[in-house]
Design a protein around this motif. Structure first.
Motif: not given
Length: 325
Positions: A68-71, A317-318, A2-4, A21-23
């Motif tokens: 890091p990129i989380e996904g 991103a979603a 959620r914060e990544g 993209v942010r959360a």
């Protein structure tokens, strides 16, 4: 997560767009690269890698990439299998046939990867961050070269048994109608997508109709576009007005069926041709009662999408945030 931050990737037949993209749904950096759709699977994959690397480099150079990129979420034209991340056989991506896109990207970047139909992903983005935020059950439609739809229930894409559900653009409303690219007759896509709207205008002109559209098209009916139809309509052209009234009726009839089947909390319209319909949303809502059993159908908001050209990047991103919604 959620914060990544994650990377959303929009793969099309001619381009690959990617963004960090942010959360919150905010797109921090954006890039667009050509897609190599006719030169084998590896060339197509290389185009996707190039877009991901470009946006990652932008973020790193700016100092905004602190972790890091989380996904990575990728949306692409169907048909595809969202459960396995395999792109099956999309007509405008001939480079990929039964191609394990999700597994290939995960192997390279070693992060969680999601792959989904582009309309489904865009609908999820609108639900999480856009016009559908705060609503439980959302119906999303994107109108452009084709008509794609998404059903999002309680914050999750409804894909049916195999992930192939929500093909609302191929719901037929006239089984004697024109043949759709999918093979069926009278699909809403064959009647009211961008090319279908322009085709109806051209047919009226070729039938002897007089219109300012001919001036805009240089006297050549075959050059008429949706943008010209809107321009002529605003100038008071009767033929352009007739084409748009027919389009409003078609969408009202189709959405009446959607309401009777799903009764969503909100209906959202995006895509390149959405601007043609937006001025008529009030009329479409009023006309729903003619084509719908639901006596409270007018209470369902019909609204434009938040994301325009960035719908695919936001949608990709979603996908990475869906499980946390």
């Amino acid at each position: 997560m959620r914060e990544g931050v994650v990377i959303g990737v929009d793969v099309g037949g001619t381009k690959v767009a990617a963004g960090l993209v942010r959360a919150t749904g905010e797109i921090l950096f954006h890039t667009r690269q050509p897609m190599v759709a006719n030169d084998g699977a590896e060339s197509g994959l290389a185009a996707v890698k190039s877009a991901i690397q470009s946006v990652t480099a932008q973020a790193a150079d700016s100092g905004n990439l602190r972790g890091p990129i989380e996904g990575i979420g990728l949306c692409a034209p169907g048909p595809l299998d969202p459960k396995t991340g395999v792109v099956l056989n999309p007509p405008n991506l001939p480079c990929w046939r039964n191609f394990p896109l999700g597994a290939e990207i995960a192997k390279i970047y070693r992060v969680r990867v999601r792959v989904e139909n582009d309309a489904n992903a865009a609908g999820l983005a609108e639900t999480l961050w856009g016009a559908g935020r705060g609503y439980r059950n959302v119906f999303y439609v994107t109108v452009g070269t084709g008509i794609g739809t998404a059903i999002v229930l309680d914050g999750h894409i409804y894909g049916g048994r195999t992930g192939a559900a929500a093909e609302g653009g191929h719901v037929s409303i006239d089984y004697h109608g024109p043949r759709c690219g999918c093979g069926k007759r009278g699909c809403i896509e064959a009647l009211a997508s961008g090319p279908a709207i322009a085709h109806r205008a051209r047919a009226k002109l070729e039938g002897g109709g007089h219109s300012r559209l001919l001036e805009l098209a240089g006297g050549k009916p075959e050059l008429v576009t949706c943008a010209m139809i809107v321009k002529a309509y605003r100038a008071g052209d009767p033929l352009a007005g007739e084409v748009l009234r027919e389009t409003v009726e078609l969408f009202s009839f189709w959405l009446g069926n959607i309401v009777d089947l799903l009764e969503p909390d909100i209906m959202i319209v995006g895509g390149g041709v959405a601007s043609i319909l937006t001025p008529f949303f009030g009329e479409i809502q009023d006309r729903l009662a003619e084509f719908c059993l639901n006596h409270r159908c007018r209470e369902i908001p019909l609204v434009p999408a938040r994301y325009g050209q960035d719908a695919g990047v936001a949608g990709g991103a979603a996908l990475c945030f869906e499980d946390a919604s």
